[in-house]
Each structure stands twice: as structure tokens, then as C-alpha cells.
Enzyme design. Structure first.
Site, PDB file in Angstrom:
ATOM      1  N   HIS A 398       0.818  -1.213   0.000  1.00  0.00           N
ATOM      2  CA  HIS A 398       0.000   0.000   0.000  1.00  0.00           C
ATOM      3  C   HIS A 398       0.855   1.268   0.000  1.00  0.00           C
ATOM      4  O   HIS A 398       0.331   2.372  -0.201  1.00  0.00           O
ATOM      5  CB  HIS A 398      -0.936   0.010   1.214  1.00  0.00           C
ATOM      6  CG  HIS A 398      -2.276   0.599   0.935  1.00  0.00           C
ATOM      7  ND1 HIS A 398      -2.514   1.498  -0.083  1.00  0.00           N
ATOM      8  CD2 HIS A 398      -3.480   0.401   1.540  1.00  0.00           C
ATOM      9  CE1 HIS A 398      -3.788   1.843  -0.086  1.00  0.00           C
ATOM     10  NE2 HIS A 398      -4.404   1.195   0.877  1.00  0.00           N
ATOM     11  N   ASP A 402      -2.194   1.991  -4.836  1.00  0.00           N
ATOM     12  CA  ASP A 402      -3.457   2.466  -4.281  1.00  0.00           C
ATOM     13  C   ASP A 402      -4.502   1.370  -4.347  1.00  0.00           C
ATOM     14  O   ASP A 402      -4.501   0.521  -5.256  1.00  0.00           O
ATOM     15  CB  ASP A 402      -3.951   3.697  -5.054  1.00  0.00           C
ATOM     16  CG  ASP A 402      -3.027   4.896  -4.871  1.00  0.00           C
ATOM     17  OD1 ASP A 402      -2.364   4.973  -3.821  1.00  0.00           O
ATOM     18  OD2 ASP A 402      -2.974   5.738  -5.783  1.00  0.00           O
TER      19      ASP A 402
END
Length: 426
Positions: A398, A402
Site C-alpha cells: 500500500h 493504491d
């Protein structure tokens, strides 16, 4: 008589120290030239250390699990003639100790030019069965568990001959040969209390796996995304291709289709085919798609790499996946074959469960996990029908991926697999 000292060799790649994983000899053993003396573990793979001489082992230079510098004394062997021992080679006077037994670890690379002696197959432990508690889970690879399930064998009743009592395929064969596959353990043995304990040293390949998993979970910001896929049409296509071309080109499993889906989807999502150097703060996107295929072996999880998957046909990918998996399971995969992946595909096959949360193979930023195919009732155009369904359980870093992009990437793979003809439309 003289003494021949063998020092820890320079294995290459700028490695200054290695871990001594396992001894194959002990003090007092007679050895012959090219016999494997020890396994050592580098950052990437296991390496055999063969003997260059005939003689008798008189001293061992370390214990399994010990990290040793290149050039340090590994082993001393008594030989005919003068030997090669120099004053500078003489170790400090300590009592020679026999190294404790360590779990058996097979080599995973053939990285030395020297010829190594073949290792004998593990001897199957004698005895028809071994009593375990009902909730005690015996050590065994997924392939062995599936084999036992197919044979109708209760795995907890089989005595394991592998490292730390791991049950191997040959143990199942021995169990069947003794006519015990349908026998029940005597009540007194099956329900007897046990109070024994066993301590297993985490060294060699298991230590490297533990370190990499810990590093991955500590450094990357993992998040997982699960998507359900209707693979009915894909399975029909796979069955058709196998019937038509299986005899001449080889049988296709699901994996080469998944590799092809990755290749096609990555054209629109190049940020998934990348490596992230978090120290330099640099993301490197790669045009070449080198797919790591997580493979379970008796010594642990390995990730051989299908290089340039973007340039391979279905059957080419299938043949390479099969070749690499066999090499990894047999301890014959080279260092190059176990490194350099850009994205990883992981699957437990028939044991794949419904949902999983794969751990990233750093420095990659995406790993696609495959769960098992099951038949489920689903609604199609207002009608309840039986379809073959499969989940993809995938994880992403992450820090650089995204959530929206990850979801769209997996949905793109879903679309390709549900309409398999689109896998081949350029």
C-alpha cells in the site's frame, strides 16, 4: 599421515559470510573425493560443499546454524601424505565435538563447479504406525497431504522419515505396503497420553524463509483484495485444449492461463510489475514480466521464476512451470532460477481454501493468490445455475499501490479469465 584443511569457499556474488546449515559427516567418518561434507546457506540458496580428498574427518569447524566467514576453517581431514595444513591454518586447541543432528535440508542449487556425490534417498522409518494425539498435526507438504487423502490414509498414523519427523511420499508407500491403510490404531495406543517434547533448530532454508516473511510484513504496508471469478468457460477451454493437444503438447493446468492473464492485465497496470527500493525511495517498473511461482517443497517454500512470460505461449509457460517446480522440489534449481521475479503467483492447488492473505515477495509490490475451484449455485440472468467459481486473494504494498488500482487490476484479470478468448486477442 597429514592433515588437509578445507576452508569456507568463496561462493561468489560478493558474499563474505554464509550460514552452516547441515553436516553430512561427523568426526571419525571416512570420506571420499567429491562426497558432500556440508550444506551452507547464502542469502539466496543452499550450496553443497564437496570433499576434494579421501581421508578421515578429524575436526569440524562449526555447528549447524553458525554463521561463518569465507576463508574460515570448515573441516579438517586426515589424509595420506603431507596434507596442506600450515601454521596459519591451525585452529585454537579445542576438544573436537560431534555436531548435533540437524534437520535434513536438501540443496536448492548446483552453484559450485565441483561435482557433488549423489545423496542417498532418505530411509523410511520402520514400524507400521505411530500414535499421535487426535489434534496433533503431523508435518507434511501439501502434496503429501493430498496423496494421503486420495489413498484414504490417516496421516497422523504414519511414521515420518523426513526432517523433524516430516511425512514423505515414501512413508505413505511403506505404510500401504505393510497393509495398514485401512487398519485402526489400537484404542490404548490411539488415546494414550503423550508428554514428549521436541526442540527443532530454525536454521538453513527455514531460517531464510522466516527472515524473509518477517522482513516483508515489517517493511511493507500489506493490504489484501479478494475477488470471485467464474471460471466455467476457462475450464471448458482448458479441457478442450487438453483433449485436442494434450498428447502432443502436454497437459495444461490452470497456472499457464493465470500467467497469461497477468501478462495481458499488466499492459494496463504496469505499476504492479515493479520493485520498490524503500531505502533509495525508488520504484522500478519493468517491461519484462518475470513471474515467480510459489512452490512448496519438503524443505520449505521456494519461488522459481518463469522469465519473460510476456514472450511465452500457453504450452511454453506450462512446460517451464513444470520444469522449475520439479527442479525446486528436487533441490536442483539454480540461484538464477530462484531470483529476479517481478510479480508472484501463489497457489495451494486443491488445498487452496476459500480466502487467503499472501505475503509479498519483497521487493515486489504485488502477489496474486489462487484459491481452489468449487462448484456453487449462482444467479445468471435471473436463473440459479451451477458454475465453477474460484477466488483470487491478492496482496499489495500500500506504500506504492493504491487500493483503487489494485481492485481494478484484479477485476481486469477476472474479465480475462471469465472471457478466456480475450487472453489471446491482440
Amino acid at each position: 599421515m597429514g592433515t588437509h584443511v578445507i576452508k569456507m569457499p568463496d561462493i561468489g556474488e560478493g558474499i563474505a559470510e554464509v550460514e552452516l546449515s547441515q553436516w553430512h559427516v561427523k568426526v571419525g567418518d571416512l570420506v571420499v573425493e567429491d562426497q558432500v561434507l556440508a550444506d551452507v546457506m547464502t542469502d539466496k540458496a543452499m550450496v553443497d560443499i564437496p570433499s576434494p580428498v579421501h581421508g578421515k574427518v578429524i575436526a569440524l569447524g562449526g555447528q549447524p546454524g553458525e554463521v561463518m566467514a569465507v576463508g574460515s576453517i570448515l573441516i579438517s581431514i586426515e589424509v595420506e601424505g603431507a596434507g596442506n595444513l600450515k601454521e596459519s591454518d591451525k585452529p585454537a586447541p579445542v576438544a573436537a565435538k560431534e555436531a548435533p543432528a540437524a534437520p535434513k535440508v536438501e540443496a536448492v542449487v548446483e552453484s559450485k563447479p565441483a561435482v557433488t556425490a549423489p545423496r542417498p534417498a532418505a530411509a523410511v522409518c520402520q514400524g507400521p504406525m505411530v500414535a499421535r494425539e487426535a489434534d496433533e498435526r503431523p508435518l507434511a507438504s501439501p502434496a503429501v497431504r493430498k496423496h494421503a487423502l486420495d489413498l484414504g490414509i490417516q496421516l497422523r498414523l504414519v511414521r515420518g522419515s523426513g526432517p523433524a519427523g516430516r511425512v514423505l511420499h515414501e512413508d505413505l508407500d511403506a505404510y500401504l505396503a505393510q497393509g495398514q491403510s485401512n487398519a485402526s490404531a489400537p484404542v490404548a495406543a490411539a488415546y494414550a497420553q503423550r508428554h514428549d517434547e521436541e526442540q527443532i533448530q530454525v536454521i538453513g532454508m527455514r531460517r531464510k524463509i522466516a527472515q524473509r516473511m518477517q522482513e516483508a510484513t515489517q517493511r511493507a504496508a500489506h493490504f489484501s483484495y479478494v475477488e470471485e471469478i467464474d471460471v466455467t468457460a476457462l475450464e471448458e477451454l482448458r479441457s478442450h485444449l487438453n483433449e485436442k493437444h494434450g498428447a502432443s503438447r502436454g497437459k495444461l493446468t490452470l497456472l499457464p492461463f493465470l500467467v497469461r492473464a497477468l501478462v495481458v492485465a499488466l499492459r494496463d497496470f504496469p505499476q504492479m510489475n515493479a520493485r520498490y527500493d524503500d531505502e533509495a525511495q525508488v520504484i522500478t517498473r519493468l517491461g519484462a514480466v518475470h513471474v515467480g511461482v510459489a512452490t512448496q517443497s519438503d524443505v520449505g517454500l521456494m519461488v522459481p521464476v518463469v522469465r519473460h512470460a510476456e514472450a511465452r505461449s500457453l504450452w511454453d509457460s506450462a512446460a517451464e512451470i513444470s520444469r522449475l517446480a520439479t527442479a525446486a522440489r528436487n533441490g536442483k534449481a539454480s540461484r538464477d532460477e530462484l531470483s529476479g521475479s517481478t510479480i508472484t503467483l501463489t497457489s495451494l492447488g486443491a488445498l487452496g481454501g476459500i480466502v487467503s492473505t499472501p505475503v509479498l515477495n519483497l521487493p515486489e509490490v504485488a502477489i496474486v493468490g489462487v484459491n481452489k475451484i468449487v462448484e456453487r449455485p449462482v444467479v445468471v440472468k435471473g436463473q440459479v445455475v451451477i458454475r465453477k467459481m474460484m477466488n483470487l486473494s491478492s496482496s499489495f504494498d500500500h506504500r506504492v499501490v493504491d487500493g483503487m488500482d489494485a481492485a481494478l487490476f484484479i477485476q481486469a484479470i477476472r474479465g480475462l479469465l471469465e472471457q478466456p478468448v480475450t487472453l489471446f486477442v491482440e
